[in-house]
Design a protein around this motif. Structure first.
Motif, PDB file in Angstrom:
ATOM      1  N   UNK A  41       0.838  -1.206   0.000  1.00  0.00           N
ATOM      2  CA  UNK A  41       0.000   0.000   0.000  1.00  0.00           C
ATOM      3  C   UNK A  41       0.870   1.252   0.000  1.00  0.00           C
ATOM      4  N   UNK A  42       1.902   1.256   0.830  1.00  0.00           N
ATOM      5  CA  UNK A  42       2.786   2.410   0.907  1.00  0.00           C
ATOM      6  C   UNK A  42       3.519   2.621  -0.416  1.00  0.00           C
ATOM      7  N   UNK A  43       3.944   1.537  -1.047  1.00  0.00           N
ATOM      8  CA  UNK A  43       4.632   1.646  -2.336  1.00  0.00           C
ATOM      9  C   UNK A  43       3.694   2.202  -3.407  1.00  0.00           C
ATOM     10  N   UNK A  44       2.416   1.821  -3.355  1.00  0.00           N
ATOM     11  CA  UNK A  44       1.437   2.369  -4.297  1.00  0.00           C
ATOM     12  C   UNK A  44       1.275   3.877  -4.068  1.00  0.00           C
ATOM     13  N   UNK A  45       1.200   4.282  -2.799  1.00  0.00           N
ATOM     14  CA  UNK A  45       1.088   5.711  -2.480  1.00  0.00           C
ATOM     15  C   UNK A  45       2.309   6.470  -3.003  1.00  0.00           C
ATOM     16  N   UNK A  46       3.487   5.885  -2.814  1.00  0.00           N
ATOM     17  CA  UNK A  46       4.729   6.536  -3.258  1.00  0.00           C
ATOM     18  C   UNK A  46       4.744   6.700  -4.770  1.00  0.00           C
ATOM     19  N   UNK A  79      10.381   5.611   4.229  1.00  0.00           N
ATOM     20  CA  UNK A  79       9.550   4.414   4.030  1.00  0.00           C
ATOM     21  C   UNK A  79       9.505   3.574   5.305  1.00  0.00           C
ATOM     22  N   UNK A  80      10.671   3.285   5.865  1.00  0.00           N
ATOM     23  CA  UNK A  80      10.742   2.454   7.062  1.00  0.00           C
ATOM     24  C   UNK A  80      10.042   3.096   8.251  1.00  0.00           C
ATOM     25  N   UNK A  81      10.215   4.401   8.417  1.00  0.00           N
ATOM     26  CA  UNK A  81       9.587   5.099   9.537  1.00  0.00           C
ATOM     27  C   UNK A  81       8.062   5.067   9.430  1.00  0.00           C
ATOM     28  N   UNK A  82       7.532   5.272   8.232  1.00  0.00           N
ATOM     29  CA  UNK A  82       6.073   5.244   8.038  1.00  0.00           C
ATOM     30  C   UNK A  82       5.535   3.842   8.329  1.00  0.00           C
ATOM     31  N   UNK A  97      -9.328   7.157  -8.166  1.00  0.00           N
ATOM     32  CA  UNK A  97      -9.064   6.957  -9.598  1.00  0.00           C
ATOM     33  C   UNK A  97      -7.614   7.266  -9.971  1.00  0.00           C
ATOM     34  N   UNK A  98      -6.678   6.669  -9.252  1.00  0.00           N
ATOM     35  CA  UNK A  98      -5.248   6.817  -9.493  1.00  0.00           C
ATOM     36  C   UNK A  98      -4.716   8.233  -9.319  1.00  0.00           C
ATOM     37  N   UNK A  99      -5.425   9.060  -8.549  1.00  0.00           N
ATOM     38  CA  UNK A  99      -4.939  10.390  -8.183  1.00  0.00           C
ATOM     39  C   UNK A  99      -4.847  10.410  -6.668  1.00  0.00           C
ATOM     40  N   UNK A 100      -3.738  10.968  -6.158  1.00  0.00           N
ATOM     41  CA  UNK A 100      -3.519  10.955  -4.713  1.00  0.00           C
ATOM     42  C   UNK A 100      -3.710  12.345  -4.112  1.00  0.00           C
ATOM     43  N   UNK A 101      -4.284  12.375  -2.929  1.00  0.00           N
ATOM     44  CA  UNK A 101      -4.517  13.606  -2.178  1.00  0.00           C
ATOM     45  C   UNK A 101      -3.896  13.398  -0.800  1.00  0.00           C
ATOM     46  N   UNK A 102      -2.929  14.255  -0.460  1.00  0.00           N
ATOM     47  CA  UNK A 102      -2.167  14.061   0.771  1.00  0.00           C
ATOM     48  C   UNK A 102      -2.313  15.269   1.685  1.00  0.00           C
ATOM     49  N   UNK A 103      -2.714  15.003   2.927  1.00  0.00           N
ATOM     50  CA  UNK A 103      -2.743  16.057   3.927  1.00  0.00           C
ATOM     51  C   UNK A 103      -4.089  16.730   4.092  1.00  0.00           C
TER      52      UNK A 103
END
Length: 116
Positions: A41-46, A79-82, A97-103
């Motif tokens: 999941x984290x790799x997908x977010x990255x 990555x490791x800390x998260x 839909x493959x768009x990320x929103x952060x924060x």
């Protein structure tokens, strides 16, 4: 796909979920405190965000207490800390839909509301 990574104990995040009507719009919600983020999941977010640093929260209480503010962190460190500590993920993180929103800035929340 509509997926939102959030923290149920964070009032700000809960207010954002209400504002964007995430439940009504059938977004898949994952409370990162009770259901840990997987490496996949984290790799997908990255992949969508461009870096792990973009997903990393320097506001987390442990950031200063661990002395991380005095260190030069690498992408591998972020990555490791998260993965080790859920509070290091900026919240909320939404993938629509493959768009990320952060924060939780007003601009990000407005864009997320439109996308949902």
């Amino acid at each position: 796909m509509k997926k939102i990574y959030h923290l149920s104990t964070c009032d700000t995040t809960q207010n954002i979920l209400k504002e964007v009507e995430a439940v009504k719009k059938s977004a898949d919600l994952q409370d990162i405190k009770t259901e840990k983020i997987t490496p996949a999941q984290l790799d997908e977010m990255k992949k969508l965000a461009g870096s792990y640093e973009a997903l990393f929260s320097r506001r987390a209480l442990k950031y200063r207490s661990m002395g991380l503010n005095e260190k030069k962190l690498t992408e591998k460190d972020y990555r490791n800390l998260i993965l080790e500590e859920y509070t290091f993920l900026k919240r909320p993180v939404a993938i629509v839909n493959n768009k990320i929103f952060i924060g939780n800035t007003k601009a990000v929340v407005a864009e997320l509301k439109k996308a949902l």
